[in-house]
Design a protein around this motif. Structure first.
Motif, mmCIF file in Angstrom:
data_model
loop_
_atom_site.group_PDB
_atom_site.id
_atom_site.type_symbol
_atom_site.label_atom_id
_atom_site.label_comp_id
_atom_site.label_asym_id
_atom_site.label_seq_id
_atom_site.Cartn_x
_atom_site.Cartn_y
_atom_site.Cartn_z
ATOM 1 N N LEU A 1 -19.036 50.478 88.147
ATOM 2 C CA LEU A 1 -20.349 49.276 87.490
ATOM 3 C C LEU A 1 -19.606 48.617 85.904
ATOM 4 O O LEU A 1 -20.546 47.404 86.208
ATOM 5 N N ALA A 2 -19.034 48.715 85.000
ATOM 6 C CA ALA A 2 -18.642 47.996 84.284
ATOM 7 C C ALA A 2 -18.331 46.655 84.345
ATOM 8 O O ALA A 2 -18.242 45.738 84.308
ATOM 9 N N GLY A 3 -17.566 47.284 84.815
ATOM 10 C CA GLY A 3 -16.259 45.593 86.006
ATOM 11 C C GLY A 3 -17.583 44.678 86.409
ATOM 12 O O GLY A 3 -17.657 43.358 86.343
ATOM 13 N N LEU A 4 -18.179 44.643 87.528
ATOM 14 C CA LEU A 4 -19.347 44.384 87.755
ATOM 15 C C LEU A 4 -20.211 43.914 87.325
ATOM 16 O O LEU A 4 -20.844 42.234 87.450
ATOM 17 N N LEU A 5 -20.750 44.658 86.037
ATOM 18 C CA LEU A 5 -21.703 43.175 85.764
ATOM 19 C C LEU A 5 -21.348 42.930 84.511
ATOM 20 O O LEU A 5 -21.865 41.713 83.925
ATOM 21 N N ASP B 1 -18.464 40.461 84.860
ATOM 22 C CA ASP B 1 -18.229 39.095 84.793
ATOM 23 C C ASP B 1 -18.614 38.030 85.641
ATOM 24 O O ASP B 1 -19.393 38.735 87.355
ATOM 25 N N VAL B 2 -19.163 37.314 84.705
ATOM 26 C CA VAL B 2 -20.452 36.498 85.673
ATOM 27 C C VAL B 2 -19.781 35.598 86.253
ATOM 28 O O VAL B 2 -20.035 34.905 87.739
ATOM 29 N N ARG B 3 -18.401 35.352 85.780
ATOM 30 C CA ARG B 3 -17.870 33.918 86.670
ATOM 31 C C ARG B 3 -17.325 35.064 88.097
ATOM 32 O O ARG B 3 -17.291 33.977 88.835
ATOM 33 N N ALA B 4 -17.432 36.027 88.713
ATOM 34 C CA ALA B 4 -17.418 36.515 90.421
ATOM 35 C C ALA B 4 -18.265 36.804 90.260
ATOM 36 O O ALA B 4 -18.211 37.336 91.482
ATOM 37 N N VAL C 1 -24.451 44.417 75.133
ATOM 38 C CA VAL C 1 -25.122 45.444 76.127
ATOM 39 C C VAL C 1 -24.059 46.381 76.333
ATOM 40 O O VAL C 1 -23.019 46.309 75.845
ATOM 41 N N TYR C 2 -24.414 47.940 76.186
ATOM 42 C CA TYR C 2 -24.604 48.644 76.417
ATOM 43 C C TYR C 2 -24.290 49.355 77.651
ATOM 44 O O TYR C 2 -25.466 49.214 78.249
ATOM 45 N N LEU C 3 -23.409 50.398 78.703
ATOM 46 C CA LEU C 3 -24.000 50.630 79.713
ATOM 47 C C LEU C 3 -23.699 52.399 79.477
ATOM 48 O O LEU C 3 -22.792 52.984 78.913
ATOM 49 N N HIS C 4 -24.613 53.756 79.675
ATOM 50 C CA HIS C 4 -24.421 54.737 79.556
ATOM 51 C C HIS C 4 -24.976 54.852 80.504
ATOM 52 O O HIS C 4 -25.816 55.101 81.841
ATOM 53 N N ASP C 5 -23.689 56.197 81.087
ATOM 54 C CA ASP C 5 -23.686 56.606 82.159
ATOM 55 C C ASP C 5 -24.395 58.260 82.004
ATOM 56 O O ASP C 5 -23.820 59.045 81.641
ATOM 57 N N ARG C 6 -25.535 58.498 82.374
ATOM 58 C CA ARG C 6 -26.261 59.802 82.382
ATOM 59 C C ARG C 6 -25.533 60.557 82.779
ATOM 60 O O ARG C 6 -25.776 62.468 82.148
ATOM 61 N N THR C 7 -25.067 60.452 84.311
ATOM 62 C CA THR C 7 -24.110 61.829 84.958
ATOM 63 C C THR C 7 -23.236 62.044 83.931
ATOM 64 O O THR C 7 -22.567 63.550 83.554
ATOM 65 N N ALA C 8 -21.922 61.522 83.962
ATOM 66 C CA ALA C 8 -20.758 62.113 82.618
ATOM 67 C C ALA C 8 -21.628 61.725 81.300
ATOM 68 O O ALA C 8 -20.691 62.168 80.304
ATOM 69 N N GLY C 9 -22.700 61.160 80.878
ATOM 70 C CA GLY C 9 -22.335 61.411 79.647
ATOM 71 C C GLY C 9 -21.894 60.172 78.717
ATOM 72 O O GLY C 9 -21.712 60.500 77.269
ATOM 73 N N THR C 10 -21.562 59.519 79.051
ATOM 74 C CA THR C 10 -20.999 58.493 77.811
ATOM 75 C C THR C 10 -21.117 57.251 78.175
ATOM 76 O O THR C 10 -22.400 56.818 79.061
ATOM 77 N N THR C 11 -20.656 56.150 77.522
ATOM 78 C CA THR C 11 -21.409 55.350 76.975
ATOM 79 C C THR C 11 -20.234 54.007 77.046
ATOM 80 O O THR C 11 -19.380 54.166 75.894
ATOM 81 N N GLU C 12 -20.209 52.871 76.907
ATOM 82 C CA GLU C 12 -19.340 51.910 77.080
ATOM 83 C C GLU C 12 -20.195 49.994 76.616
ATOM 84 O O GLU C 12 -21.104 50.245 77.052
ATOM 85 N N ARG C 13 -19.441 49.423 75.891
ATOM 86 C CA ARG C 13 -20.333 48.673 75.319
ATOM 87 C C ARG C 13 -19.583 47.221 76.191
ATOM 88 O O ARG C 13 -18.350 47.866 76.710
ATOM 89 N N LEU C 14 -20.877 47.443 77.256
ATOM 90 C CA LEU C 14 -19.602 45.549 78.619
ATOM 91 C C LEU C 14 -19.257 44.456 77.880
ATOM 92 O O LEU C 14 -20.031 43.537 76.801
ATOM 93 N N GLU C 15 -18.539 44.065 78.304
ATOM 94 C CA GLU C 15 -17.194 42.994 78.109
ATOM 95 C C GLU C 15 -17.482 42.101 78.801
ATOM 96 O O GLU C 15 -17.455 42.509 80.171
ATOM 97 N N ILE C 16 -18.154 41.336 78.333
ATOM 98 C CA ILE C 16 -19.435 40.484 78.977
ATOM 99 C C ILE C 16 -18.705 39.023 79.232
ATOM 100 O O ILE C 16 -18.633 38.640 78.484
ATOM 101 N N VAL C 17 -18.392 38.257 80.153
ATOM 102 C CA VAL C 17 -17.453 36.948 80.207
ATOM 103 C C VAL C 17 -18.465 36.245 81.193
ATOM 104 O O VAL C 17 -18.443 36.173 82.356
ATOM 105 N N THR C 18 -18.971 35.138 80.448
ATOM 106 C CA THR C 18 -19.814 33.738 80.471
ATOM 107 C C THR C 18 -18.948 32.746 81.235
ATOM 108 O O THR C 18 -16.711 32.921 80.778
#
Length: 304
Positions: free
Chosen positions: A5-9, A11-14, A234-251
């Motif tokens: 999901l982090a990759g989907l969200l 990469d704006v170029r894709a 922007v950060y992505l928090h996975d409630r199921t896994a309890g993990t959080t990562e910063r989104l690497e957003i590419v415009t």
């Protein structure tokens, strides 16, 4: 394998479709837009321009026709469909002394367009003397009708009137309002920032919620330095896994600051599974031509 999901969200170029500095047919800026599918067909978006919250409709997710004012003086609106063709909106209402959450239920889109809410609730500030706002809709239960309803929201509170932090609220029967701070979510974002070599010295503010491939996620904005709009991430928090990562957003041109994230699973105009993403790109971190409200549509691969 489906793309994370982090990759989907990120990469704006894709994206299959995108629009920078989005505005509606009346020329209003579509700041902090939230997009959902219209139960009757097409799409709905709520957003603010100045201290006026608007609603627009679209058939393609990129061109938006202004239809109505949803709330004022208010900002940061959100929207969700409810059973029977109804709609729920929430916004940060300015009562002249700070922000408060105003929640409204509309029996239909026609009722919203006519400005006739079936029920509304203006929440008192309970966690901050200064400001509570940026609502997000976590869950809506209307099995018992409006009098028996249970609506769960996320929002921010201005902690000690210094910085925004996360909170949750529950509105029961459009009468009873209970709130609690969410320090676990704040801490998860702070840990993710530290892992990315950053520190949260400013706000942890707006957020949205989505379910993707059977898992629940939160998208959250956080600010590295108080008052510095160029440090919004922007950060992505996975409630199921309890993990959080910063989104690497590419415009397309390399913007570096991102705020007010939303993500809505829906079917695109061709009927395919997709996620509609919106973000606000502050001028301070935006590449030429990219500042303002960004809308983009990403396709979803449903394979495990």
């Amino acid at each position: 394998m489906s793309r994370p999901l982090a990759g989907l969200l990120g990469d704006v170029r894709a994206a299959g479709a995108f629009r920078y500095d989005a505005r509606d047919s009346a020329g209003n800026r579509m700041d902090t837009a939230k997009v959902i599918g219209d139960p009757a067909g097409g799409y709905l978006a709520v957003y603010h321009s100045g201290e006026v919250c608007h609603l627009a409709t679209s058939s393609d997710l990129m061109e938006w026709t202004h239809r109505a004012v949803v709330d004022e003086p208010a900002t940061q609106p959100t929207i969700a469909a409810t059973a029977g063709g109804g709609l729920l909106t929430a916004a940060e209402f300015n009562d002249g002394h700070g922000g408060r959450l105003r929640i409204r239920h509309w029996s239909s889109l026609d009722a919203l367009l006519a400005g006739r809410p079936a029920r509304e609730f203006l929440a008192p500030r309970t966690l901050s003397a200064c400001n509570e706002g940026t609502p997000s809709i976590r869950r809506v239960g209307l099995d018992g009708g409006l009098d028996g309803s249970r609506i769960e929201l996320g929002f921010h509170y201005h902690r000690a009137c210094q910085v925004d932090r996360q909170a949750r609220g529950t509105l029961t029967g459009f009468r009873a309002w209970t709130t609690a701070t969410d320090p676990e979510l704040d801490a998860a974002v702070e840990r993710a920032a530290a892992a990315a070599g950053e520190r949260i010295g400013g706000n942890i503010g707006d957020r949205d919620h989505l379910r993707h491939l059977g898992r629940d996620y939160d998208l959250i904005e956080a600010q590295g330095r108080r008052g510095d709009f160029a440090t919004w991430r922007v950060y992505l928090h996975d409630r199921t896994a309890g993990t959080t990562e910063r989104l690497e957003i590419v415009t397309h041109k390399g913007s570096t600051a991102f705020a007010n994230p939303t993500a809505t699973p829906l079917r695109d105009p061709a009927g395919r599974e997709a996620i509609m993403v919106t973000m606000f790109l502050p001028l301070e971190g935006a590449a030429p031509g990219e500042a303002g409200s960004l809308l983009y549509l990403v396709a979803v691969d449903q394979r495990d």
